[in-house]
Write an enzyme that holds these catalytic residues in place. Structure first.
Site, PDB file in Angstrom:
ATOM      1  N   GLY A 288       0.834  -1.201   0.000  1.00  0.00           N
ATOM      2  CA  GLY A 288       0.000   0.000   0.000  1.00  0.00           C
ATOM      3  C   GLY A 288       0.864   1.244   0.000  1.00  0.00           C
ATOM      4  O   GLY A 288       2.019   1.216  -0.439  1.00  0.00           O
TER       5      GLY A 288
ATOM      6  N   GLY B 112       2.122   2.102   5.339  1.00  0.00           N
ATOM      7  CA  GLY B 112       3.158   1.079   5.525  1.00  0.00           C
ATOM      8  C   GLY B 112       3.979   1.336   6.778  1.00  0.00           C
ATOM      9  O   GLY B 112       4.281   0.406   7.534  1.00  0.00           O
TER      10      GLY B 112
ATOM     11  N   GLU C 140       5.449  -3.418   1.064  1.00  0.00           N
ATOM     12  CA  GLU C 140       5.775  -3.029  -0.315  1.00  0.00           C
ATOM     13  C   GLU C 140       5.036  -1.730  -0.571  1.00  0.00           C
ATOM     14  O   GLU C 140       3.808  -1.711  -0.594  1.00  0.00           O
ATOM     15  CB  GLU C 140       5.273  -4.084  -1.306  1.00  0.00           C
ATOM     16  CG  GLU C 140       5.991  -5.410  -1.249  1.00  0.00           C
ATOM     17  CD  GLU C 140       7.419  -5.337  -1.734  1.00  0.00           C
ATOM     18  OE1 GLU C 140       7.778  -4.357  -2.426  1.00  0.00           O
ATOM     19  OE2 GLU C 140       8.190  -6.248  -1.390  1.00  0.00           O
TER      20      GLU C 140
ATOM     21  N   CYS D 231       2.473   0.629  -8.524  1.00  0.00           N
ATOM     22  CA  CYS D 231       3.672   1.122  -7.802  1.00  0.00           C
ATOM     23  C   CYS D 231       4.822   1.224  -8.770  1.00  0.00           C
ATOM     24  O   CYS D 231       5.761   1.972  -8.549  1.00  0.00           O
ATOM     25  CB  CYS D 231       4.111   0.190  -6.689  1.00  0.00           C
ATOM     26  SG  CYS D 231       2.848  -0.732  -5.941  1.00  0.00           S
TER      27      CYS D 231
ATOM     28  N   GLU E 149       4.728  10.613  -5.127  1.00  0.00           N
ATOM     29  CA  GLU E 149       3.963   9.595  -5.850  1.00  0.00           C
ATOM     30  C   GLU E 149       2.536  10.095  -6.057  1.00  0.00           C
ATOM     31  O   GLU E 149       1.863  10.483  -5.104  1.00  0.00           O
ATOM     32  CB  GLU E 149       3.936   8.282  -5.063  1.00  0.00           C
ATOM     33  CG  GLU E 149       3.210   7.195  -5.837  1.00  0.00           C
ATOM     34  CD  GLU E 149       3.208   5.843  -5.160  1.00  0.00           C
ATOM     35  OE1 GLU E 149       2.909   5.779  -3.958  1.00  0.00           O
ATOM     36  OE2 GLU E 149       3.487   4.847  -5.854  1.00  0.00           O
TER      37      GLU E 149
HETATM   38  C1  UN1 Z   1       2.264  -2.938  -8.329  1.00  0.00           C
HETATM   39  O1  UN1 Z   1       2.378  -2.027  -9.099  1.00  0.00           O
HETATM   40  O2  UN1 Z   1       1.760  -2.789  -7.218  1.00  0.00           O
HETATM   41  O3  UN1 Z   1       5.292  -4.785 -12.502  1.00  0.00           O
HETATM   42  C2  UN1 Z   1       2.671  -4.324  -8.684  1.00  0.00           C
HETATM   43  C3  UN1 Z   1       4.105  -4.845 -12.760  1.00  0.00           C
HETATM   44  C4  UN1 Z   1       3.143  -5.802 -12.078  1.00  0.00           C
HETATM   45  C5  UN1 Z   1       3.242  -5.763 -10.608  1.00  0.00           C
HETATM   46  C6  UN1 Z   1       3.065  -4.386 -10.101  1.00  0.00           C
HETATM   47  N1  UN1 Z   1       3.222  -7.088 -12.650  1.00  0.00           N
HETATM   48  O4  UN1 Z   1       3.601  -4.178 -13.578  1.00  0.00           O
END
Ligand code: UN1
Length: 493
Positions: free
Chosen positions: A227, A232, A249, A283, A383
């Site tokens: 999150g 986090g 994460e 993310c 972000e």
């Molecule tokens: C995320 O963005 O929380 O790398 C995970 C990627 C994905 C995983 C992302 N398969 O685009």
């Protein structure tokens, strides 16, 4: 047609002790998809009790047998891929190809991790003493909490649940309150696959009640959380009081560098996918594009042209490239950052507007935005988690890397260049857990470790072989078959 869900405890869908519910809605249409209980502390306590009861038997179940159940779940998911992919798209708003991609990532991971049941390797090593044997084995941790985000509403829960299951842990699963339906459908699949009662328990509700109880209850031995950064840090510090094993994460502010020798068209394809795929709500999304001055104008004009041609609409329509952002709050945040960018003096080259008329009046749509920005502006450092890209011009590689690294996060990074020496230097130089050469910042593969450095996490990695580390304890075993008392480190004169 909305469905009323309950919580899932000890293998049964059970009413919550709360009579309050919340809705999960389609961000493209505001249609209510289902209702879920606002779970309570008592619900979590019941879930923990069920998970504790189920643990001894699950721990004793041979890991390959645990793997068979996971493989069955993967097979069911494969059959339901289209339907589940549609649920992802309806509940979260990513376009249908990506909704199915989310499910495919779940299937891939479950298939991968099921095989780990026949590995779960320990080590053997010589002893310093005669007739003595040394080894390590992996043991489950116990009851674990999996607290998952809305942006990958099936894949990220499967990374966590799949790894915890193969390890022999029992689980309390709390899905994000924006995507509980995807979570419930996963639980239904594991139930159908024959998971014993109590091994996986599912409680929906607010982070401040359900999440906090999972994190703070001493019977939950490990926490896996994905999150935002502030959430986090909160999870990490609450769990620290009980010395729990925690993996968080968190965010990213991922750069893509384009050097002047790059294949420009390929680099543009990459940034379009990385920045605007899933409406930038990953993310790993590309939120900064750092471009060598020699190709800057070409990149800008091609990028703006391609971005303005993206079709924005109902993500269930396969011809649509960009769906809505996931909620009204997300829309507000994204629009407020666009405002901040403009006020900071960044030049809005395209997009960035709310859309009106037809479906746009109902859903939370924002046009993908491209800013020409200067490093240091808030839009280049914070972000945003939306379709907002800051483009910055640099004179050379050194300046590009300096800017790339000058943020609090360190998840993913990318460079487009044909210079192999530079590519290898970038692998060393990027401060990130993941680096791509001539590919966008998104697109992790499940059999490789996933995670970041700096404020992106606390050192762990999900998926790949590291997935097992998160959910197991290591036991070091010494077997002395000498029939004498042998003393390590003590030399008998
Ligand atoms: C995320 O963005 O929380 O790398 C995970 C990627 C994905 C995983 C992302 N398969 O685009």
């Amino acid at each position: 047609m909305k469905k009323e869900y309950t919580i899932y405890i000890n293998g049964k869908w059970t009413p919550s002790t709360s009579n309050k519910t919340f809705n999960t809605t389609n961000p493209a249409t505001r249609e209510i998809l289902a209702t879920f209980p606002q779970g309570t502390k008592e619900d979590v306590l019941k879930a923990i009790n069920a998970a504790e009861q189920a643990f001894p038997k699950w721990k004793k179940t041979p890991a390959p047998k645990r793997g068979e159940i996971i493989l069955t779940a993967a097979a069911i998911m494969r059959k339901k891929k289209d339907e589940l992919g549609e649920t992802v798209t309806k509940e979260m708003g990513k376009i249908i190809a990506e909704g199915k991609g989310d499910v495919q990532e779940s299937i891939d991971f479950l298939e991968y991790i099921a095989g780990e049941g026949r590995r779960l390797f320990g080590e053997t090593t010589p002893s310093e003493l005669v007739n003595k044997f040394c080894m390590t084995i992996r043991q489950p941790i116990g009851v674990v909490g999996c607290i998952t985000p809305w942006n990958f509403p099936t894949a990220i829960p499967c990374w966590k649940i799949g790894a915890a299951l193969i390890a022999g842990d029992t689980i309390i699963f709390k899905p994000a309150s924006m995507t509980p339906l995807c979570g419930a459908k996963l639980v239904e699949i594991f139930d159908e696959a024959g998971l014993p009662p109590g091994v996986l328990n599912f409680v929906t509700g607010p982070a401040s009640i359900v999440g906090n109880e999972i994190v703070e209850n001493p019977s939950v031995k490990a926490i896996s959380f994905t999150g935002g950064v502030s959430a986090g840090i909160d999870v990490y510090s609450r769990a620290a009081k009980h010395l729990k094993s925690v993996e968080v994460e968190l965010g990213g502010k991922n750069p893509q560098i384009i050097m002047d020798d790059a294949n420009i068209d390929l680099a543009i394809e990459g940034v379009l996918f990385g920045a605007f795929g899933s409406q930038g709500q990953r993310c790993t999304a590309t939120s900064r594009l750092i471009v060598h001055e020699n190709v800057y104008n070409e990149v800008i004009s091609k990028l703006v042209k391609r971005t303005t041609a993206l079709k924005i609409g109902n993500p269930l329509d396969p011809s649509v490239n960009v769906g809505p952002v996931a909620s009204e709050d997300q829309q507000k945040t994204v629009l407020s950052y666009i405002d901040i960018g403009v006020k900071e003096g960044a030049k809005l080259l395209s997009g960035g507007k709310k859309l009106f008329g037809g479906i746009y009046d109902k859903g939370f749509f924002v046009q993908p935005a491209i800013f020409e920005a200067i490093h240091g502006m808030r839009i280049t450092k914070e972000e945003i988690f939306g379709p907002v890209l800051s483009v910055m011009k640099v004179k050379n590689y050194d300046e590009a890397i300096k800017i790339a690294n000058d943020v609090e996060f360190g998840l993913s990074s990318s460079i487009y260049t044909k210079d192999v020496n530079l590519a290898f230097r970038a692998i060393d130089d990027f401060e990130s857990g993941i680096t791509y050469i001539n590919a966008p910042t998104i697109g992790a593969e499940v059999h490789l470790p996933f995670g970041g450095i700096k404020n992106t996490g606390n050192g762990g990695r999900e998926a790949g072989t590291s997935a097992i580390d998160e959910f197991t304890e290591i036991k070091t075993v010494f077997i002395d078959y000498s029939n004498t008392l042998q003393k390590a480190q003590i030399v008998e004169e």
